[in-house]
Design a protein around this motif. Structure first.
Motif, PDB file in Angstrom:
ATOM      1  N   LEU A 150       0.858  -1.179   0.000  1.00 10.73           N
ATOM      2  CA  LEU A 150       0.000   0.000   0.000  1.00 10.73           C
ATOM      3  C   LEU A 150       0.898   1.233   0.000  1.00 10.73           C
ATOM      4  O   LEU A 150       1.624   1.478   0.961  1.00 10.73           O
ATOM      5  N   THR A 151       0.859   2.001  -1.078  1.00  9.52           N
ATOM      6  CA  THR A 151       1.772   3.122  -1.246  1.00  9.52           C
ATOM      7  C   THR A 151       1.159   4.432  -0.744  1.00  9.52           C
ATOM      8  O   THR A 151      -0.055   4.555  -0.594  1.00  9.52           O
ATOM      9  N   THR A 152       2.034   5.412  -0.518  1.00 14.16           N
ATOM     10  CA  THR A 152       1.611   6.755  -0.139  1.00 14.16           C
ATOM     11  C   THR A 152       2.310   7.764  -1.042  1.00 14.16           C
ATOM     12  O   THR A 152       3.243   7.421  -1.776  1.00 14.16           O
ATOM     13  N   ALA A 153       1.873   9.023  -0.996  1.00 13.08           N
ATOM     14  CA  ALA A 153       2.480  10.081  -1.813  1.00 13.08           C
ATOM     15  C   ALA A 153       3.804  10.530  -1.186  1.00 13.08           C
ATOM     16  O   ALA A 153       3.960  10.548   0.044  1.00 13.08           O
ATOM     17  N   ASN A 154       4.768  10.907  -2.045  1.00 14.59           N
ATOM     18  CA  ASN A 154       6.036  11.428  -1.532  1.00 14.59           C
ATOM     19  C   ASN A 154       5.956  12.947  -1.363  1.00 14.59           C
ATOM     20  O   ASN A 154       4.889  13.553  -1.542  1.00 14.59           O
ATOM     21  N   SER A 155       7.075  13.562  -1.033  1.00 15.39           N
ATOM     22  CA  SER A 155       7.077  15.007  -0.745  1.00 15.39           C
ATOM     23  C   SER A 155       6.793  15.863  -1.975  1.00 15.39           C
ATOM     24  O   SER A 155       6.483  17.045  -1.840  1.00 15.39           O
ATOM     25  N   GLN A 156       6.897  15.272  -3.180  1.00 15.36           N
ATOM     26  CA  GLN A 156       6.551  15.981  -4.413  1.00 15.36           C
ATOM     27  C   GLN A 156       5.128  15.638  -4.868  1.00 15.36           C
ATOM     28  O   GLN A 156       4.760  15.918  -5.996  1.00 15.36           O
ATOM     29  N   ASP A 157       4.328  15.052  -3.960  1.00 13.92           N
ATOM     30  CA  ASP A 157       2.920  14.710  -4.210  1.00 13.92           C
ATOM     31  C   ASP A 157       2.729  13.714  -5.343  1.00 13.92           C
ATOM     32  O   ASP A 157       1.667  13.677  -5.968  1.00 13.92           O
TER      33      ASP A 157
END
Length: 326
Positions: free
Chosen positions: A218-225
């Protein structure tokens, strides 16, 4: 003679999460399943194709078959047993990604990267590119749900491990604002904290065994969205045990399935030429002698249902060496 062998669950290629749209577990056989170990593993994947449409490439006198990519990594990994039923696993890869044109097409190339080749970008501004660096780390914990080992080797034995973990954003992942979103696939890291769940089942009677393995990320967004698509992997493998004094050899064959959702760009829109499904035919072997083990596997895609256009995999190779200690 060993009564049962545990399937060793390790996420081999953290780079597989970003180099293409797929990740997979290499699930080697491990008669030393209750031993601590550390090792190195080499992963190599070959691709042909581009994220550009056939029309965009044809306007430059090119086709998708003119483009190649390789994804490789050298991975430090290990497993520890703080208690009899708890297995801790870690993985840290060094990633080497390459892309370019075949020899015939490179006669007229220059300085742009592959993902910038469009109908508006002359092929004379293209160049071959290599990106390398430390990839994302993975830490997992597995609990032994049950272990039914038959006293008589002619009877059926089985074992189940289940658990999960996290992927840590260790590798470099940022791209410039004017770069194509697909350039993210070539970075060593993803920049996101991702959650993993996995289970591993093994059954064995006499010297014949089978194993079923399932994992989900299950992935999430990084700091660059930017958010890479979630990943699902499942595989079924059968193996045979060959004994020769202190040496154990396991040839194996099976089927691997990988599924990836579409990536989500910084503006919240999905990248429609990302994600899809791949089914592989798998053959491999594991070799054990005293405290040293070696393994190798070859995986050939037999079905690829990808959201086009994107590069297609040609084959994947895995090889490793491990040291077992108490």
């Amino acid at each position: 003679m060993k009564k049962i062998i545990l399937l060793w669950v390790l996420i081999v290629n953290v780079n597989g999460l970003l180099a293409c749209d797929y990740c997979n577990c290499y699930l080697g056989l491990n008669p030393h399943y209750k031993k601590n170990s550390v090792g190195l593993r080499y992963n190599f994947m070959s691709y042909t194709g581009s994220h550009n449409t056939d029309a965009e490439l044809a306007s430059q006198g090119l086709s998708k078959n003119d483009f190649w990519e390789t994804r490789s990594s050298i991975e430090l990994h290990g497993q520890l047993y703080p208690t009899q039923k708890l297995q801790l696993i870690f993985s840290l890869p060094y990633v080497i990604n390459k892309e370019g044109l075949d020899d015939k097409a490179t006669q007229s190339v220059g300085s742009k990267t592959m993902h910038d080749v469009t109908a508006q970008t002359p092929v004379t501004e293209f160049k071959t590119e290599t990106v390398q660096g430390i990839g994302d780390a993975i830490m997992l914990a597995h609990y032994q749900v049950f272990n039914k080992t038959a006293i008589d080797s002619n009877k059926f034995s089985q074992r189940l491990f289940a658990g999960g973990g996290i992927k840590l954003p260790v590798g470099a992942y940022k791209i410039a604002a004017d770069e194509n979103a697909h350039e993210r696939l070539h970075k060593p890291g993803t920049g996101s904290w991702d959650v993993l769940a996995s289970m591993s089942y093994l059954g064995k009677i006499k010297k014949v065994g089978l194993n079923l393995n399932i994992s989900y990320m299950l992935t999430t967004a990084n700091s660059q969205d930017f958010e890479f698509g979630n990943r699902f992997n499942a595989n079924f493998t059968a193996y045979y045990q060959l004994n020769c004094k202190k040496t154990i050899f396991y040839p194996s064959a099976g089927v691997y399935l990988e599924q990836a959702g579409m990536d989500k760009d910084t503006d919240g829109d999905y990248l429609h030429n990302s994600g899809g499904n791949i089914v592989y035919a798998h053959v491999g072997f594991d070799f054990y002698f005293k405290k040293i083990s070696m393994n190798a596997a070859y995986q050939l895609p037999v079905v690829q249902t990808l959201n086009q256009p994107q590069p297609e995999m040609n084959y994947r190779i895995v090889a490793g060496i491990n040291y077992i200690f108490n």
